[in-house]
Design a protein around this motif. Sequence first.
Motif, PDB file in Angstrom:
ATOM      1  N   LEU A 126      37.154  32.059  46.274  1.00  0.00           N
ATOM      2  CA  LEU A 126      36.315  30.933  46.707  1.00  0.00           C
ATOM      3  C   LEU A 126      37.131  29.938  47.523  1.00  0.00           C
ATOM      4  O   LEU A 126      36.679  29.437  48.559  1.00  0.00           O
ATOM      5  N   LEU A 127      38.348  29.656  47.062  1.00  0.00           N
ATOM      6  CA  LEU A 127      39.199  28.702  47.784  1.00  0.00           C
ATOM      7  C   LEU A 127      39.537  29.222  49.183  1.00  0.00           C
ATOM      8  O   LEU A 127      39.467  28.477  50.172  1.00  0.00           O
ATOM      9  N   ILE A 128      39.864  30.497  49.264  1.00  0.00           N
ATOM     10  CA  ILE A 128      40.194  31.078  50.573  1.00  0.00           C
ATOM     11  C   ILE A 128      38.963  31.048  51.488  1.00  0.00           C
ATOM     12  O   ILE A 128      39.052  30.713  52.678  1.00  0.00           O
ATOM     13  N   GLY A 129      37.804  31.351  50.907  1.00  0.00           N
ATOM     14  CA  GLY A 129      36.572  31.341  51.695  1.00  0.00           C
ATOM     15  C   GLY A 129      36.227  29.942  52.182  1.00  0.00           C
ATOM     16  O   GLY A 129      35.813  29.755  53.336  1.00  0.00           O
ATOM     17  N   VAL A 130      36.422  28.947  51.321  1.00  0.00           N
ATOM     18  CA  VAL A 130      36.122  27.562  51.714  1.00  0.00           C
ATOM     19  C   VAL A 130      37.042  27.131  52.858  1.00  0.00           C
ATOM     20  O   VAL A 130      36.610  26.504  53.831  1.00  0.00           O
ATOM     21  N   GLY A 131      38.317  27.516  52.772  1.00  0.00           N
ATOM     22  CA  GLY A 131      39.263  27.176  53.829  1.00  0.00           C
ATOM     23  C   GLY A 131      38.843  27.769  55.160  1.00  0.00           C
ATOM     24  O   GLY A 131      38.832  27.095  56.195  1.00  0.00           O
ATOM     25  N   MET A 132      38.466  29.026  55.125  1.00  0.00           N
ATOM     26  CA  MET A 132      38.083  29.675  56.376  1.00  0.00           C
ATOM     27  C   MET A 132      36.781  29.083  56.924  1.00  0.00           C
ATOM     28  O   MET A 132      36.618  28.910  58.139  1.00  0.00           O
ATOM     29  N   LEU A 133      35.886  28.768  56.001  1.00  0.00           N
ATOM     30  CA  LEU A 133      34.617  28.165  56.420  1.00  0.00           C
ATOM     31  C   LEU A 133      34.868  26.820  57.111  1.00  0.00           C
ATOM     32  O   LEU A 133      34.247  26.503  58.135  1.00  0.00           O
ATOM     33  N   LEU A 134      35.785  26.038  56.564  1.00  0.00           N
ATOM     34  CA  LEU A 134      36.125  24.748  57.188  1.00  0.00           C
ATOM     35  C   LEU A 134      36.626  24.961  58.614  1.00  0.00           C
ATOM     36  O   LEU A 134      36.208  24.264  59.542  1.00  0.00           O
ATOM     37  N   PHE A 135      37.526  25.923  58.761  1.00  0.00           N
ATOM     38  CA  PHE A 135      38.077  26.199  60.092  1.00  0.00           C
ATOM     39  C   PHE A 135      36.969  26.643  61.049  1.00  0.00           C
ATOM     40  O   PHE A 135      36.880  26.176  62.189  1.00  0.00           O
ATOM     41  N   TYR A 136      36.096  27.529  60.565  1.00  0.00           N
ATOM     42  CA  TYR A 136      35.017  28.025  61.429  1.00  0.00           C
ATOM     43  C   TYR A 136      34.054  26.908  61.815  1.00  0.00           C
ATOM     44  O   TYR A 136      33.572  26.850  62.949  1.00  0.00           O
ATOM     45  N   LEU A 137      33.736  26.034  60.847  1.00  0.00           N
ATOM     46  CA  LEU A 137      32.779  24.959  61.156  1.00  0.00           C
ATOM     47  C   LEU A 137      33.379  23.997  62.181  1.00  0.00           C
ATOM     48  O   LEU A 137      32.690  23.535  63.096  1.00  0.00           O
TER      49      LEU A 137
END
Lengths: 495, 189
Positions: free
Chosen positions: A149-160
Motif C-alpha cells: 500500500l505504501l509503495i502504491g501510494v508513493g507511485m500514485l502521488l508521483f503519477y498525480l
Amino acid sequence: MATMTMYPDDERLPRGERAAFNLYAVSAVVLFVLMMLIGLVMRTAQGEWMSVPPNLFYQLLSMHGAGMVGTMGMVTTAVMWFFLRKYVKLHLWAFLANYLLFLLGALCIIGAVFLGGYAALWTFLYPLPVHAMAMWSGGAAAWFLVGYLLIGVGMLLFYLDAAWAIIQRFGNLGRALGLQWLFGGEIDPNHPKAVVASTMVIIANVLGILAGAVVLVLSLIDVADPQIAFNALVMKNLIYWFGHMYINATIYMAVIAVYELLPRYTGRPYPISRPFLWSWAASCVFVIVVFPHHLLMDYAQPRWLAIMGQIVSYGAGFSVFLITAWGALTNIHRSGMRWTMPSRLMVLAMFGWAAGIVPAILDGTIAINRVMHNTQWVPGHFHFYLLLGVLPMALALIYHVIGSREHAPPNSGADRIGFPLYLLGGLIFTFAFLDAGHLSVARRMATHLPEWQGTDHMGAIGALLVVLAMLYFMARIALGLLRANPDARAAHPAR
Amino acid sequence: MVYQNVVWVIALVGMGLVALGFLYIISQVGRPADADAVRGINRRSARWRLTLFIILLLGFLGASYGTLHSFPIPAQSGPLAASQVVNVVGRQWSWQMSIEGQPAGDTLHLVTGSPVEFRVTSADVNHGFAIYAPDGRIAIQTQAMPGFDNKILYTFTAPGKYMVRCLEYCGLGHAPMVTEFDVTNPTGG
C-alpha cells in the motif's frame, strides 16, 4: 522531437534533482544485485547444489518477486521523471515522496518476510495470506500488504503530480497522448514521445494501482477477520489487473529512455509519427484489458474474458514489433553509431523486449497455456524482457548520466567485458527457464525432480554470470554517479 | 508429436528471426549512410514494415481462428458428455480424487479412448491441478479454486501411470502435493 544534443542543458540535474536521481539509481542497482543473489540461491537450491529449507525458499521467492517488481517500478519511475521534467513542471517533493514511501514499503515487506516468515509470494493470491498453515502469522501478512500500500501510494502521488503537470501544459490527457492526430491533421513534430508514453502509463497504472488498493484493503480485512469470505475469482482478477499493469508500466516508462537517447547516439532524427500515436493509443487500451491472459486456466471465468485475453495479447505484439523495435532498428541502420555502454544497452533492450514477446504471446494462447501455464516457461518469458529488455533501458539512462559527468559516453575496458558477461549470462539464464518450461518443469517449487535439475544447473550458471556483471555495474554506477562534478560539462553534439 | 516440443520450435524460430533482424542491423551500423541513402533506408523501412504488418496480421488471424474455432475449454455450465466423472478436491497439501458414484479413497483407474470429466475445486486456497503424462509432460491442467468448479474434459490416449502435481503455489507443502492414478486400455492392457 527529441533533442539531438548529447547532453542538453534542460537535462542538467541541479543539486536537489541530482541527489534524488542518485538515490533512485544507486538504491536500484544495489537492490537489483541483492534480489539477483536471492534468485541465484533459489536456482542453485532447485538444482541441489546447495540446501535451502522449503520455508526459507518460499520466503526468498516472495522477497525476490516483490523486490524485483518494486525495484523495477522504482527505477523506471526515475527514467520517466528524468525526461518528463523537461516538458512539464514536475514537483521534486512528489518524486522524493515516492522514493521515501517506496523505502518504507520495502522495509515493511523485508520485515514481513524475514522477521514474520511471510511466504505467500508477491501475488498474494487470496486467501493464501491468511491460510498459512502456521508458516507465518496474520501480522506478517498485514505488514506485507501495508508495504504494498505504501509503495502504491508513493507511485500514485508521483503519477498525480505528473498528470496535473501534463494537463497544465497540454490541456488534457487525450491531447497529451496525441489523440487529436489519430485520424488526420498535421502532427506537431515537437510533441514529445516522452509525454505520450508517460500519459499512457499514468492512465493505465493509476487504474492498476487503484485495483490493487481495493484488493489490498480487502485482503487486510480478511487478515483482521478470516471469517469474512470474498469471491476468490474476483480477488484473483483484481490482483492480476494490478500486478500486470504495474509490471507492464515499467516497460513503458523505461522505453522513454530509448526514444529520447537513441537519436543522439545514432545522430539521426527519430521523429514522431501517426503510426507511433496509434500504437500508444492502442497499447493504452491493450494494457488495461489484457490481464485475463493470467487467468486462462480459471475455467470458471466467463469465456469472453479468456478470448479477450488471448486476442489482446496477440494485438499487443504489433506495437512492440512494428513501431518501437522496428523504429529503433531503422534509426540505427547504417547510422555509424559508436558502440558505447548506453548504445549497447539500448540495442540489447530492444532485442530483449521484442524477442521476449514471442514466448509471452505463445503462453497467451489458451490452447498452449493448458500445457505451459505455471511451468518455468512463464518466468522464462518475463525474465527475458525484464532482464534483457527493461533493466538495460534503465541502465542505459544511468550510464548516459554518468557520461554527462565524464564528458563522453562510458566505454571503459571493464564496461566492454561487463556487457557481454551480462548478455551471455542473461541468455543462458532465460533459455534455461524456457527449456525447463517446454519440459513441463513446474515453477515456484522449492524442490525439483532429478530429471528437472539439468535446467536448474544451467539457470544457476547463467544467474552467476549475471550477478557478476551486475556487481561490476553496481560499483561502476555508484562511483560514476557519486564522484563526478555535475556542472563540469558542456553541451555536446550528437555522437 | 509432443505438443510442448512444437511450441518450443515455434518460439525458437520466432526468437531466432528477431535475433537475425537485429544481427543484420548491427552488422550494418559501421557503414554510415549519407543523407540520400538515409532517405532510401527510410522508404524501404516503411515498405518492409507494411509487409511485416500484413504477415503478422495474417498470422494473428490464422492463429486466432486455428486455436479458438474449436474452443479449447469445455462449456462449464451443465454436465459434460463424459463416460467417467472424477471429482477432485485440492487442499493444503493433498489431492482427493474420486469417481462419481464411488466412495472416496479407492484407487483411481481410468481408461483410454473415452472422455473423462474432472470437476476440480479447492477446500482452502488456490491450487493448480495438472495431470502429467507418463512421459513427464503436462497433458492438461486447470486451477483448483475455492468456491468454484473448473471442469476439464480429457480423453486419455496412452495407458500408464499419470501424476497429478499442484502448479499453483499454495504454501510450504506445495512441491510434494502430488498423487497418481492409472490409465489402462479398455480391454485391460
